[in-house]
Design an enzyme around this catalytic site. Structure first.
Site, PDB file in Angstrom:
ATOM      1  CG  HIS A 257      -2.112   1.199   1.504  1.00  0.00           C
ATOM      2  ND1 HIS A 257      -3.418   1.423   0.691  1.00  0.00           N
ATOM      3  CD2 HIS A 257      -1.113   2.339   1.928  1.00  0.00           C
ATOM      4  CE1 HIS A 257      -3.479   2.353   0.620  1.00  0.00           C
ATOM      5  NE2 HIS A 257      -2.560   3.449   1.774  1.00  0.00           N
ATOM      6  CD  GLU A 258       1.470   3.551   3.776  1.00  0.00           C
ATOM      7  OE1 GLU A 258       2.128   4.277   3.224  1.00  0.00           O
ATOM      8  OE2 GLU A 258       0.523   3.599   4.308  1.00  0.00           O
ATOM      9  CG  HIS A 261       0.276   6.044  -0.209  1.00  0.00           C
ATOM     10  ND1 HIS A 261      -0.529   7.068  -1.521  1.00  0.00           N
ATOM     11  CD2 HIS A 261      -0.027   5.678   0.662  1.00  0.00           C
ATOM     12  CE1 HIS A 261      -1.733   7.242  -0.548  1.00  0.00           C
ATOM     13  NE2 HIS A 261      -1.666   6.012   0.475  1.00  0.00           N
ATOM     14  CD  GLU A 287      -5.814   5.311   0.251  1.00  0.00           C
ATOM     15  OE1 GLU A 287      -5.958   4.524   1.054  1.00  0.00           O
ATOM     16  OE2 GLU A 287      -4.562   6.350   0.524  1.00  0.00           O
TER      17      GLU A 287
END
Length: 493
Positions: A257-258, A261, A287
């Site tokens: 997830h990160e 980003h 996101e």
């Protein structure tokens, strides 16, 4: 030099100082000594005063007034648009208020962490009340007679309004609830992954996976934090993750997830470095990258098939029957309290709860002291279970302690964007599953880098999504279709 050149030189220095301020926040979350919190609050306030002064410097207004946008190329006009917007917004907020917000939220972050560890909302409630008071003052200053919540939302998703997001969320809710009910009542229920998994090996595996998804470790690093996050832009983009001996998926998917980003920042055209275009254009767009990396790619049947084999190499035999059972374990839908650990079916329901509660706090309809009671009642109504402790309820997220009101709805907006992007990606890269099955997400992440990430702040949020999707404006339909198809297969509906 022209007025535009003068303005851009000045802006680069401001952007550089903002990166330094961001590094203070990263340090606070990762390695700062516990006792340094009071001093860090003063440091944060001082940096905010410096940045506020630069952003409201009369020379910026003079340069802006002298520049003819028609003489600039598209990149120049986009930079001008961002600088003008930031100048107008910053000038509406008194410098004393901006500094006070920076100081209070810096110390509030530590207060939140302590209250969360002690499961004591009452200890945090007065601090939250002060943060809300300051953010309401900021919202009133920014709104200039308009909706105060929209003014805060605009910091994270320029151009969006609470009214339009509410309509989108109202369209999401019925199909999400219906899908959840079907899944929860299904005869086939995937088994969880049990056992213990060495945490140092988890960190080694997450670094391997991060690189596979395109994270450039020459310009980044992975550390541990209570709440995983990504920080920085350009040549220094750092992420954090967390580990649990009994839950390796938490580490793996927090990292993926990160990384989404981080890649959203690392892949921006380097010509935009230290300019307003050199960072993601909105949190919704940001996101969309983290969610598509984590879910549509990372939790896909193709990629989990590879991950099943790789985890057996790292940790030894796994207590699941085969790759299909492993895919089910990765995508289990369960009752749980924590947003960041939620499955795809229920994640947006967690966000919608926060969206409604924070709007009420900013509007003055909900007193911060009453948040815990309101949260618990709403959670039981939405999820059918009672919150057992504040750390699993209104104290689970860091956002409100640091003043990020208006941030939460961008999570669901990002999911909507991700659904649209994945539909376009599959059309453009039809063999994407074949590469994912080999543990290689690069054809997919490369398409995202080329069609969206490299643009940074060049376009407005919805415009960059629409362009990446071949001219099709974003809507909630593709996300809902994807969820229904995926979980019907996982749960044999």
């Amino acid at each position: 030099m022209s007025h535009f050149d003068d303005l851009m030189d000045y802006e680069r220095q401001t952007q550089a100082l903002a990166q330094v301020a961001g590094r203070l926040s990263w340090d606070q979350e990762t390695v700062m000594p516990r006792g340094a919190s009071p001093q860090r609050a003063e440091e944060s306030e001082a940096m905010e005063h410096v940045l506020h002064a630069r952003r409201t410097d009369p020379r910026v207004g003079e340069w802006l007034a002298e520049i003819d946008a028609e003489t600039l190329d598209p990149v120049g006009r986009a930079n001008l648009r961002h600088i003008q917007r930031a100048f107008d917004r910053t000038n509406r907020v008194p410098v004393k208020l901006a500094g006070e917000i920076a100081r209070v939220t810096s110390s509030a972050q530590r207060s939140w962490a302590e209250a969360r560890a002690a499961n004591d909302f009452k200890a945090f409630a007065p601090v939250l009340a002060k943060v809300v008071e300051l953010k309401r003052a900021e919202a009133q200053a920014l709104a200039s007679g308009g909706d105060p919540y929209d003014a805060l939302l605009d910091d994270f998703e320029p151009g969006a309004t609470a009214t339009e997001l509410e309509a989108m969320f109202d369209a999401l809710r019925p199909r999400l609830v219906a899908l959840r009910d079907r899944v929860m009542g299904a005869d086939h229920q995937p088994a969880p992954l049990s056992g213990t998994f060495d945490e140092s090996r988890q960190m080694e595996l997450t670094q391997e996976i991060a690189r596979a998804f395109g994270y450039d470790m020459e310009h980044g690093r992975i550390d541990k934090a209570v709440h995983p996050f990504s920080s920085g832009s350009g040549l220094d983009v750092r992420i954090t993750t967390r580990t649990s001996a009994t839950d390796p998926f938490g580490s793996i998917y927090s990292t993926v997830h990160e990384v989404g980003h981080a890649c959203c920042e690392q892949n921006i055209d380097r010509d935009y470095l230290l300019t307003p275009l050199g960072q993601g254009v909105s949190m919704g767009v940001h996101e969309s990258q983290s969610r598509i990396f984590e879910n549509q790619l990372g939790r896909s049947r193709a990629f989990t098939g590879w991950l099943h084999g790789r985890m057996q190499e790292v940790f030894g035999p796994l207590p699941v029957a085969d790759a299909d059972a492993f895919h089910g374990a990765v995508n289990r839908v369960t009752q749980g309290f924590i947003r960041t650990e939620s499955d795809e079916v229920q994640y947006n329901l967690h966000v919608l709860l926060r969206f409604d509660l924070e709007r009420d706090m900013i509007a003055g309809k909900l007193a911060p002291a009453d948040l815990e009671e309101a949260w618990n009642a709403r959670f039981e109504a939405d999820f059918g279970v009672k919150v057992d402790k504040p750390a699993n309820g209104c104290l689970q997220d860091v956002h409100w302690s640091v003043g990020l009101f208006g941030y939460f709805p961008t999570y669901s907006l990002g999911n909507v964007y991700a659904g649209c992007l994945m539909k376009a990606l599959r059309n453009a890269v039809p063999d994407v599953d074949a590469s994912l099955a080999e543990g290689n997400p690069r054809p997919a992440t490369g398409w995202l880098a080329e069609n969206l990430q490299r643009h940074g702040g060049l376009y407005e949020p919805r415009e960059v999504i629409t362009r990446a999707c071949g001219g099709v404006a974003p809507s909630e339909g593709p996300l809902l279709d994807y969820l229904e198809a995926k979980f019907s297969e996982v749960y044999k509906l």
